[in-house]
Write a protein that holds these residues in place. Structure first.
Motif, mmCIF file in Angstrom:
data_model
loop_
_atom_site.group_PDB
_atom_site.id
_atom_site.type_symbol
_atom_site.label_atom_id
_atom_site.label_comp_id
_atom_site.label_asym_id
_atom_site.label_seq_id
_atom_site.Cartn_x
_atom_site.Cartn_y
_atom_site.Cartn_z
ATOM 1 N N ARG A 1 0.811 -1.226 0.000
ATOM 2 C CA ARG A 1 0.000 0.000 0.000
ATOM 3 C C ARG A 1 0.842 1.273 0.000
ATOM 4 N NH1 ARG A 1 -4.538 -0.376 4.528
ATOM 5 N NH2 ARG A 1 -5.118 1.574 3.498
ATOM 6 N N ALA A 2 2.123 1.156 -0.251
ATOM 7 C CA ALA A 2 2.996 2.326 -0.197
ATOM 8 C C ALA A 2 2.572 3.416 -1.181
ATOM 9 C CB ALA A 2 4.443 1.918 -0.459
ATOM 10 N N HIS A 3 1.947 3.014 -2.294
ATOM 11 C CA HIS A 3 1.528 4.004 -3.295
ATOM 12 C C HIS A 3 0.436 4.929 -2.781
ATOM 13 C CE1 HIS A 3 -1.323 0.681 -3.657
ATOM 14 N NE2 HIS A 3 -2.167 1.555 -4.143
ATOM 15 N N GLU A 4 -0.211 4.552 -1.656
ATOM 16 C CA GLU A 4 -1.226 5.426 -1.078
ATOM 17 C C GLU A 4 -0.603 6.585 -0.309
ATOM 18 O OE1 GLU A 4 -4.432 3.348 1.038
ATOM 19 O OE2 GLU A 4 -3.712 1.485 0.128
ATOM 20 N N GLY A 5 0.682 6.498 -0.026
ATOM 21 C CA GLY A 5 1.323 7.530 0.755
ATOM 22 C C GLY A 5 0.917 7.435 2.218
ATOM 23 N N THR A 6 1.132 8.509 2.957
ATOM 24 C CA THR A 6 0.693 8.550 4.352
ATOM 25 C C THR A 6 -0.812 8.730 4.363
ATOM 26 O OG1 THR A 6 2.774 9.600 4.975
ATOM 27 C CG2 THR A 6 0.986 9.690 6.575
ATOM 28 N N THR A 7 -1.511 7.860 5.067
ATOM 29 C CA THR A 7 -2.975 7.880 5.044
ATOM 30 C C THR A 7 -3.539 8.372 6.368
ATOM 31 O OG1 THR A 7 -2.824 5.503 5.526
ATOM 32 C CG2 THR A 7 -3.362 6.135 3.265
ATOM 33 N N TYR A 8 -4.619 9.151 6.243
ATOM 34 C CA TYR A 8 -5.282 9.758 7.392
ATOM 35 C C TYR A 8 -6.757 9.372 7.355
ATOM 36 C CZ TYR A 8 -1.061 12.644 7.329
ATOM 37 O OH TYR A 8 0.238 13.082 7.316
ATOM 38 N N GLU A 9 -7.213 8.696 8.397
ATOM 39 C CA GLU A 9 -8.591 8.189 8.478
ATOM 40 C C GLU A 9 -9.455 9.162 9.267
ATOM 41 O OE1 GLU A 9 -11.767 6.665 7.933
ATOM 42 O OE2 GLU A 9 -10.287 5.129 7.343
ATOM 43 N N ALA A 10 -10.530 9.659 8.644
ATOM 44 C CA ALA A 10 -11.380 10.679 9.262
ATOM 45 C C ALA A 10 -12.708 10.143 9.777
ATOM 46 C CB ALA A 10 -11.644 11.816 8.267
ATOM 47 N N SER A 11 -12.876 8.824 9.797
ATOM 48 C CA SER A 11 -14.180 8.284 10.197
ATOM 49 C C SER A 11 -14.046 7.207 11.262
ATOM 50 C CB SER A 11 -14.921 7.721 8.978
ATOM 51 O OG SER A 11 -14.100 6.856 8.223
ATOM 52 N N ALA B 1 0.212 11.879 0.261
ATOM 53 C CA ALA B 1 -0.712 11.633 1.371
ATOM 54 C C ALA B 1 -2.108 11.403 0.825
ATOM 55 C CB ALA B 1 -0.710 12.821 2.336
ATOM 56 N N GLN B 2 -2.940 10.777 1.650
ATOM 57 C CA GLN B 2 -4.316 10.501 1.249
ATOM 58 C C GLN B 2 -5.244 10.583 2.461
ATOM 59 O OE1 GLN B 2 -6.661 6.504 0.128
ATOM 60 N NE2 GLN B 2 -5.048 6.955 -1.359
ATOM 61 N N LEU B 3 -6.349 11.284 2.273
ATOM 62 C CA LEU B 3 -7.415 11.332 3.268
ATOM 63 C C LEU B 3 -8.416 10.239 2.945
ATOM 64 C CD1 LEU B 3 -8.958 12.811 5.604
ATOM 65 C CD2 LEU B 3 -10.106 14.118 3.800
ATOM 66 N N ARG B 4 -8.877 9.529 3.988
ATOM 67 C CA ARG B 4 -9.859 8.466 3.809
ATOM 68 C C ARG B 4 -11.048 8.696 4.749
ATOM 69 N NH1 ARG B 4 -8.377 3.399 2.641
ATOM 70 N NH2 ARG B 4 -9.145 2.583 4.616
ATOM 71 N N PHE B 5 -12.238 8.422 4.256
ATOM 72 C CA PHE B 5 -13.398 8.411 5.145
ATOM 73 C C PHE B 5 -14.421 7.423 4.612
ATOM 74 C CE2 PHE B 5 -14.656 11.475 1.943
ATOM 75 C CZ PHE B 5 -16.035 11.319 1.798
ATOM 76 N N THR B 6 -15.160 6.839 5.540
ATOM 77 C CA THR B 6 -16.224 5.905 5.162
ATOM 78 C C THR B 6 -17.538 6.417 5.713
ATOM 79 O OG1 THR B 6 -16.858 3.562 5.116
ATOM 80 C CG2 THR B 6 -15.996 4.413 7.185
ATOM 81 N N THR B 7 -18.643 6.074 5.047
ATOM 82 C CA THR B 7 -19.921 6.665 5.414
ATOM 83 C C THR B 7 -21.091 5.730 5.111
ATOM 84 O OG1 THR B 7 -21.369 8.596 5.091
ATOM 85 C CG2 THR B 7 -20.154 7.798 3.167
ATOM 86 N N LYS B 8 -22.151 5.906 5.880
ATOM 87 C CA LYS B 8 -23.417 5.236 5.620
ATOM 88 C C LYS B 8 -24.453 6.221 5.086
ATOM 89 C CE LYS B 8 -23.113 1.492 9.046
ATOM 90 N NZ LYS B 8 -21.710 1.693 9.466
ATOM 91 N N PHE B 9 -23.985 7.375 4.637
ATOM 92 C CA PHE B 9 -24.881 8.418 4.156
ATOM 93 C C PHE B 9 -24.597 8.723 2.691
ATOM 94 C CE2 PHE B 9 -25.131 8.497 8.649
ATOM 95 C CZ PHE B 9 -26.426 8.901 8.949
#
Length: 360
Positions: A148-158, A187-195
């Protein structure tokens, strides 16, 4: 388990009131949140101090309902702003809020957050975003992973909230996406949602550094997700985000091994494949999370949802010790093996270009 009636699309959450602390209103973003909420006709109560105190009924169900209908505007403390590792999802957890307006019978926050389940949104967004560059390249999930190195540093917002569920009230997710779009970093921001209301996000300049994942379950199991958008609407929203150039993903969670699960989940995966069919340059990931619970979360959930038919019988589960020594009740080894084999095969068949990030 009986099949539920079709789910109706959830409207945007309207808390009964916003409790705003003086410190929160000292921030531009905090004042903007209060103005947005007031414009929706929601009562804004300016508190005399930064202490949030609710006079809740003694009855657990009534206390739960009142707390879930309350939104608090607060300042994230230095401890809350300090980024924490969040394996296996991402390198770091970044919190825009704490708490969620949904009513999920399996809610993982029930065992994680203390006190009444009010939703707290953070006013000091600039201080929260200042933490991100300090952790660039320092994580151990994607920053140092060959796969997963190609994703860069990942930040989870959820991790502790559903940021999209609150976006019409706060604008915080849009601000963070805009920050990522302007930040020329690996870097990459990640979030998951049910909306499903992604309209505010579609025109943002995200720089290809944001991944939205739809948290999905077959309709027969999504009935345990009260107050959320229909699964079909979540998949349509994911398609809109993919068409807008966002990276996207599926979070199939919690996977529930009840009778007929094979047919139910095969249908879900087929629906996801149909929703994302022919998206140009689709970048799709899948995260697979089985249903589990702790003794503490079970006790809280039993008080919140006493009539729920969701299976949470410790005698029917295996015990798993966490690295902190606490107990989780998970499916037995044979069930986990059957589930994993099924999902890996079905996803490979229906979504051959998808990457499964992890199974847990």
């Amino acid at each position: 388990m009986a099949t539920a009636a079709p789910l109706s699309s959830a409207r945007a959450w309207q808390p009964r009131r916003l409790l705003a602390t003086p410190s929160a209103l000292g921030w531009d973003h905090g004042r903007q949140v209060a103005e947005r909420v007031a414009a929706l006709g929601i009562e804004v109560v300016e508190l005399p101090s930064d202490r949030i105190k609710l006079d809740l009924p003694d009855d657990p169900r009534r206390a739960y309902a009142e707390a879930k209908n309350t939104l608090a505007l607060v300042v994230a403390s230095p401890a809350k702003r300090r980024l924490q590792p969040i394996a296996p999802s991402a390198d770091w957890r970044v919190d825009l809020a704490e708490g969620c307006p949904a009513h999920c019978s399996y809610c993982y926050l029930a065992g994680s957050l203390k006190g009444p389940p009010i939703t707290r949104v953070y006013a000091n967004l600039p201080e929260i975003m200042e933490e991100l560059p300090r952790h660039l390249g320092q994580g151990k999930v994607t920053s140092r992973s060959r796969a997963r190195a190609h994703e860069g540093t990942t930040y989870e917002a959820s991790c502790y909230t559903d940021p999209l569920a609150l976006e019409h009230l706060t604008g915080s997710l849009s601000a963070l996406i805009g920050y990522m779009g302007d930040w020329d970093a690996d870097a990459q921001l990640r979030f998951t949602t049910k909306f499903a209301d992604v309209s505010p996000l579609l025109g943002l300049r995200h720089g290809g550094r944001v991944r939205m994942r739809a948290s999905i379950n077959p309709p027969r199991f999504a009935r345990f997700e009260g107050g959320t958008s229909r699964v079909a609407d979540r998949l349509r929203a994911l398609r809109r985000m993919a068409d807008a150039g966002y990276k996207v993903g599926l979070t199939i969670a919690p996977i529930i091994a009840a009778g007929g699960w094979e047919v139910a989940y095969a249908g879900l995966i087929a629906d996801a494949a149909a929703a994302l069919n022919d998206v140009p340059d689709l970048d799709l990931t899948v995260e697979l999370i089985t249903h589990r619970f702790t003794p503490g979360s079970k006790a809280v959930l039993d008080s919140w949802y006493p009539g729920s038919s969701l299976e949470m019988d410790p005698a029917a589960r295996s015990e798993k010790r966490t690295k902190f020594g606490s107990i989780k009740h998970v499916y037995d080894a044979n069930t986990m093996k059957a589930l994993r084999s099924f999902f890996e095969q079905e996803i490979s068949r229906a979504l051959p270009d998808a990457r499964i990030l992890y199974w847990t």
